[in-house]
Design a protein around this motif. Structure first.
Motif, PDB file in Angstrom:
ATOM      1  N   VAL A 127     -15.115  -6.317  -9.309  1.00  0.00           N
ATOM      2  CA  VAL A 127     -14.333  -5.084  -9.455  1.00  0.00           C
ATOM      3  C   VAL A 127     -12.897  -5.356  -9.891  1.00  0.00           C
ATOM      4  CG1 VAL A 127     -13.407  -3.070  -8.225  1.00  0.00           C
ATOM      5  CG2 VAL A 127     -15.783  -3.754  -7.873  1.00  0.00           C
ATOM      6  N   PRO A 128     -12.142  -6.258  -9.236  1.00  0.00           N
ATOM      7  CA  PRO A 128     -10.788  -6.546  -9.740  1.00  0.00           C
ATOM      8  C   PRO A 128     -10.792  -7.064 -11.174  1.00  0.00           C
ATOM      9  CG  PRO A 128     -11.053  -7.411  -7.522  1.00  0.00           C
ATOM     10  CD  PRO A 128     -12.414  -6.978  -7.979  1.00  0.00           C
ATOM     11  N   PHE A 129     -11.769  -7.910 -11.510  1.00  0.00           N
ATOM     12  CA  PHE A 129     -11.840  -8.454 -12.868  1.00  0.00           C
ATOM     13  C   PHE A 129     -12.100  -7.338 -13.884  1.00  0.00           C
ATOM     14  CE2 PHE A 129     -13.985 -10.726 -16.369  1.00  0.00           C
ATOM     15  CZ  PHE A 129     -13.029 -11.701 -16.618  1.00  0.00           C
ATOM     16  N   ALA A 130     -13.021  -6.450 -13.558  1.00  0.00           N
ATOM     17  CA  ALA A 130     -13.319  -5.329 -14.454  1.00  0.00           C
ATOM     18  C   ALA A 130     -12.117  -4.392 -14.575  1.00  0.00           C
ATOM     19  CB  ALA A 130     -14.539  -4.562 -13.947  1.00  0.00           C
ATOM     20  N   PHE A 131     -11.433  -4.177 -13.467  1.00  0.00           N
ATOM     21  CA  PHE A 131     -10.223  -3.335 -13.480  1.00  0.00           C
ATOM     22  C   PHE A 131      -9.180  -3.927 -14.429  1.00  0.00           C
ATOM     23  CE2 PHE A 131      -5.915  -2.543 -11.970  1.00  0.00           C
ATOM     24  CZ  PHE A 131      -5.887  -1.160 -11.835  1.00  0.00           C
ATOM     25  N   GLY A 132      -8.964  -5.226 -14.314  1.00  0.00           N
ATOM     26  CA  GLY A 132      -7.989  -5.876 -15.184  1.00  0.00           C
ATOM     27  C   GLY A 132      -8.368  -5.800 -16.642  1.00  0.00           C
ATOM     28  N   ALA A 133      -9.660  -6.010 -16.935  1.00  0.00           N
ATOM     29  CA  ALA A 133     -10.119  -5.960 -18.321  1.00  0.00           C
ATOM     30  C   ALA A 133     -10.024  -4.552 -18.900  1.00  0.00           C
ATOM     31  CB  ALA A 133     -11.560  -6.459 -18.397  1.00  0.00           C
ATOM     32  N   LEU A 134     -10.134  -3.552 -18.030  1.00  0.00           N
ATOM     33  CA  LEU A 134     -10.102  -2.165 -18.486  1.00  0.00           C
ATOM     34  C   LEU A 134      -8.689  -1.681 -18.783  1.00  0.00           C
ATOM     35  CD1 LEU A 134     -11.760   0.445 -18.974  1.00  0.00           C
ATOM     36  CD2 LEU A 134     -11.420   0.990 -16.545  1.00  0.00           C
ATOM     37  N   PHE A 135      -7.722  -2.104 -17.982  1.00  0.00           N
ATOM     38  CA  PHE A 135      -6.374  -1.537 -18.095  1.00  0.00           C
ATOM     39  C   PHE A 135      -5.338  -2.478 -18.702  1.00  0.00           C
ATOM     40  CE2 PHE A 135      -8.318   1.038 -14.731  1.00  0.00           C
ATOM     41  CZ  PHE A 135      -8.035   2.320 -15.194  1.00  0.00           C
ATOM     42  N   PHE A 136      -5.719  -3.722 -18.983  1.00  0.00           N
ATOM     43  CA  PHE A 136      -4.761  -4.664 -19.558  1.00  0.00           C
ATOM     44  C   PHE A 136      -5.391  -5.392 -20.742  1.00  0.00           C
ATOM     45  CE2 PHE A 136      -3.402  -4.079 -15.203  1.00  0.00           C
ATOM     46  CZ  PHE A 136      -2.018  -3.995 -15.303  1.00  0.00           C
ATOM     47  N   PRO A 137      -4.580  -5.821 -21.708  1.00  0.00           N
ATOM     48  CA  PRO A 137      -5.124  -6.603 -22.826  1.00  0.00           C
ATOM     49  C   PRO A 137      -5.556  -7.976 -22.330  1.00  0.00           C
ATOM     50  CG  PRO A 137      -2.728  -6.537 -22.933  1.00  0.00           C
ATOM     51  CD  PRO A 137      -3.124  -5.601 -21.839  1.00  0.00           C
ATOM     52  N   THR A 138      -6.790  -8.341 -22.604  1.00  0.00           N
ATOM     53  CA  THR A 138      -7.325  -9.623 -22.146  1.00  0.00           C
ATOM     54  C   THR A 138      -7.912 -10.396 -23.321  1.00  0.00           C
ATOM     55  OG1 THR A 138      -9.421  -8.522 -21.579  1.00  0.00           O
ATOM     56  CG2 THR A 138      -7.834  -8.853 -19.791  1.00  0.00           C
ATOM     57  N   ALA A 139      -8.199 -11.653 -23.065  1.00  0.00           N
ATOM     58  CA  ALA A 139      -8.756 -12.525 -24.109  1.00  0.00           C
ATOM     59  C   ALA A 139     -10.166 -12.927 -23.714  1.00  0.00           C
ATOM     60  CB  ALA A 139      -7.867 -13.749 -24.295  1.00  0.00           C
ATOM     61  N   LEU A 140     -11.040 -11.957 -23.580  1.00  0.00           N
ATOM     62  CA  LEU A 140     -12.417 -12.220 -23.177  1.00  0.00           C
ATOM     63  C   LEU A 140     -13.289 -12.453 -24.406  1.00  0.00           C
ATOM     64  CD1 LEU A 140     -12.838  -9.537 -20.365  1.00  0.00           C
ATOM     65  CD2 LEU A 140     -12.340 -11.975 -20.122  1.00  0.00           C
ATOM     66  N   PRO A 141     -14.224 -13.377 -24.316  1.00  0.00           N
ATOM     67  CA  PRO A 141     -15.079 -13.690 -25.477  1.00  0.00           C
ATOM     68  C   PRO A 141     -16.078 -12.576 -25.754  1.00  0.00           C
ATOM     69  CG  PRO A 141     -15.837 -14.894 -23.547  1.00  0.00           C
ATOM     70  CD  PRO A 141     -14.554 -14.226 -23.140  1.00  0.00           C
ATOM     71  N   ALA A 142     -16.494 -12.493 -26.993  1.00  0.00           N
ATOM     72  CA  ALA A 142     -17.468 -11.476 -27.379  1.00  0.00           C
ATOM     73  C   ALA A 142     -18.878 -12.032 -27.484  1.00  0.00           C
ATOM     74  CB  ALA A 142     -17.062 -10.850 -28.723  1.00  0.00           C
ATOM     75  N   ASP A 143     -19.014 -13.362 -27.485  1.00  0.00           N
ATOM     76  CA  ASP A 143     -20.350 -13.933 -27.673  1.00  0.00           C
ATOM     77  C   ASP A 143     -20.968 -14.367 -26.349  1.00  0.00           C
ATOM     78  OD1 ASP A 143     -19.866 -17.332 -27.760  1.00  0.00           O
ATOM     79  OD2 ASP A 143     -18.158 -15.971 -27.939  1.00  0.00           O
ATOM     80  N   VAL A 144     -22.281 -14.256 -26.284  1.00  0.00           N
ATOM     81  CA  VAL A 144     -23.038 -14.554 -25.060  1.00  0.00           C
ATOM     82  C   VAL A 144     -22.978 -16.032 -24.710  1.00  0.00           C
ATOM     83  CG1 VAL A 144     -25.324 -14.485 -24.005  1.00  0.00           C
ATOM     84  CG2 VAL A 144     -24.574 -12.597 -25.470  1.00  0.00           C
ATOM     85  N   LEU A 145     -22.959 -16.909 -25.710  1.00  0.00           N
ATOM     86  CA  LEU A 145     -22.966 -18.345 -25.450  1.00  0.00           C
ATOM     87  C   LEU A 145     -21.739 -18.789 -24.659  1.00  0.00           C
ATOM     88  CD1 LEU A 145     -24.336 -19.823 -28.811  1.00  0.00           C
ATOM     89  CD2 LEU A 145     -25.530 -19.552 -26.621  1.00  0.00           C
ATOM     90  N   THR A 146     -20.588 -18.208 -24.967  1.00  0.00           N
ATOM     91  CA  THR A 146     -19.372 -18.565 -24.234  1.00  0.00           C
ATOM     92  C   THR A 146     -19.470 -18.110 -22.785  1.00  0.00           C
ATOM     93  OG1 THR A 146     -18.051 -18.388 -26.247  1.00  0.00           O
ATOM     94  CG2 THR A 146     -16.868 -18.339 -24.161  1.00  0.00           C
ATOM     95  N   TRP A 147     -20.021 -16.925 -22.568  1.00  0.00           N
ATOM     96  CA  TRP A 147     -20.207 -16.445 -21.197  1.00  0.00           C
ATOM     97  C   TRP A 147     -21.202 -17.330 -20.440  1.00  0.00           C
ATOM     98  CZ3 TRP A 147     -17.214 -13.251 -18.603  1.00  0.00           C
ATOM     99  CH2 TRP A 147     -16.420 -12.336 -19.294  1.00  0.00           C
ATOM    100  N   ALA A 148     -22.241 -17.790 -21.133  1.00  0.00           N
ATOM    101  CA  ALA A 148     -23.214 -18.684 -20.500  1.00  0.00           C
ATOM    102  C   ALA A 148     -22.563 -20.018 -20.146  1.00  0.00           C
ATOM    103  CB  ALA A 148     -24.405 -18.909 -21.432  1.00  0.00           C
ATOM    104  N   PHE A 150     -19.416 -20.443 -19.506  1.00  0.00           N
ATOM    105  CA  PHE A 150     -18.537 -20.143 -18.373  1.00  0.00           C
ATOM    106  C   PHE A 150     -19.336 -20.066 -17.072  1.00  0.00           C
ATOM    107  CE2 PHE A 150     -17.055 -16.624 -15.627  1.00  0.00           C
ATOM    108  CZ  PHE A 150     -15.918 -17.227 -15.111  1.00  0.00           C
ATOM    109  N   ALA A 151     -20.521 -19.478 -17.116  1.00  0.00           N
ATOM    110  CA  ALA A 151     -21.347 -19.359 -15.905  1.00  0.00           C
ATOM    111  C   ALA A 151     -21.694 -20.728 -15.337  1.00  0.00           C
ATOM    112  CB  ALA A 151     -22.617 -18.571 -16.214  1.00  0.00           C
ATOM    113  N   LEU A 152     -22.010 -21.674 -16.214  1.00  0.00           N
ATOM    114  CA  LEU A 152     -22.317 -23.026 -15.753  1.00  0.00           C
ATOM    115  C   LEU A 152     -21.074 -23.700 -15.188  1.00  0.00           C
ATOM    116  CD1 LEU A 152     -24.222 -25.349 -15.350  1.00  0.00           C
ATOM    117  CD2 LEU A 152     -23.940 -25.973 -17.760  1.00  0.00           C
ATOM    118  N   ALA A 153     -19.929 -23.499 -15.847  1.00  0.00           N
ATOM    119  CA  ALA A 153     -18.673 -24.060 -15.335  1.00  0.00           C
ATOM    120  C   ALA A 153     -18.341 -23.470 -13.972  1.00  0.00           C
ATOM    121  CB  ALA A 153     -17.537 -23.788 -16.321  1.00  0.00           C
TER     122      ALA A 153
END
Length: 266
Positions: A127-148, A150-153
């Motif tokens: 919830v805090p992470f989603a709140f931050g991504a919704l109301f502030f400019p963030t540098a989140l990746p758009a591709d699934v591989l980067t998220w995958a 990150f999940a392993l990390a």
């Protein structure tokens, strides 16, 4: 019951246990969101004066803040994971029951802590992470591989976090009290993990040292993987290396401690 199924059950039990504390979870979500807001505006002012501090732009700095609030309880950065209960069981002598279980002591507590960490991630961190991504400019990746990646990390970060706290908890076999160790964990966890300021922003030799310590594997490395600042292979090697070293050290300390169990009172 097979060993894999046993530890999966233990992890599920850890998840369910923390899921029962609904009021504490809601309070944690609120607290992390408020602290996130404070840190975000502090970071924005700092990055306004020092653009690209630590190699981050403002959007990356904001992302780092909200990721830290997401993972604060997940990784028990200030302590408060299963090591707290383990310390208490060593002090009271209830650890003797754990040693008689037909299960590996270290793996049992690792499984329990992973269950706790997963709940804290989903129940308190998202919830805090989603709140931050919704109301502030963030540098989140758009591709699934980067998220995958990150999940392993993140999974490796959970293991490193447990390994640090498990070693600290085992010290109670000799100290008979975990208060001082818990306070030391709190200080080193916040400073050395980069929870206050990204480790990339630490200057000179100090930066080199803190980035080489195992606490860097908890927040700094997953953050850099998420934002594409480091290659997954190098990140995994660093995290896995520390996980192996710390878990092996835990094995050695555990073996030394349990040759002759000494608990408070005799």
């Amino acid at each position: 019951m097979g060993s894999g199924r046993l530890y999966t059950t233990v992890a599920a039990g850890g998840f369910r246990r923390y899921a029962t504390y609904r009021a504490a979870t809601a309070a944690g979500v609120f607290t992390n969101t408020v602290f996130g807001l404070i840190l975000v505006y502090t970071y924005l002012a700092l990055w306004e004066e020092k653009p690209h501090l630590g190699g981050y732009d403002q959007a990356q700095a904001v992302t780092y803040v909200w990721l830290g609030q997401c993972l604060f309880a997940t990784l028990a950065v200030q302590g408060g994971g299963v090591e707290k209960e383990l310390m208490a069981r060593i002090r009271t002598g209830e650890i003797a029951v754990d040693l008689y279980r037909p299960a590996d002591l270290q793996l049992w507590w690792l499984a329990s802590d992973l269950g706790r960490a997963l709940f804290q991630l989903l129940g308190r961190g998202v919830v805090p992470f989603a709140f931050g991504a919704l109301f502030f400019p963030t540098a989140l990746p758009a591709d699934v591989l980067t998220w995958a990646a990150f999940a392993l990390a993140l999974a490796l970060a959970m293991v490193v976090s447990f390994a640090i706290r498990y070693l600290a908890a085992l010290s109670v076999f000799w100290l008979l009290d975990g208060t001082g160790v818990s306070q030391a964990l709190m200080v080193t966890g916040v400073f050395c993990s980069g929870m206050t300021l990204p480790l990339n922003a630490f200057p000179g030799a100090l930066g080199d040292v803190v980035r080489a310590l195992p606490w860097a594997a908890q927040l700094q490395v997953p953050a850099d993987v998420l934002m594409g600042e480091t290659g997954p292979s190098a990140a995994y090697a660093f995290q896995a290396g520390w996980a192996v070293v710390l878990l092996a050290a835990g094995r050695l300390v555990q073996a030394a401690a349990t040759r002759r169990v000494v608990v408070q009172g005799g």
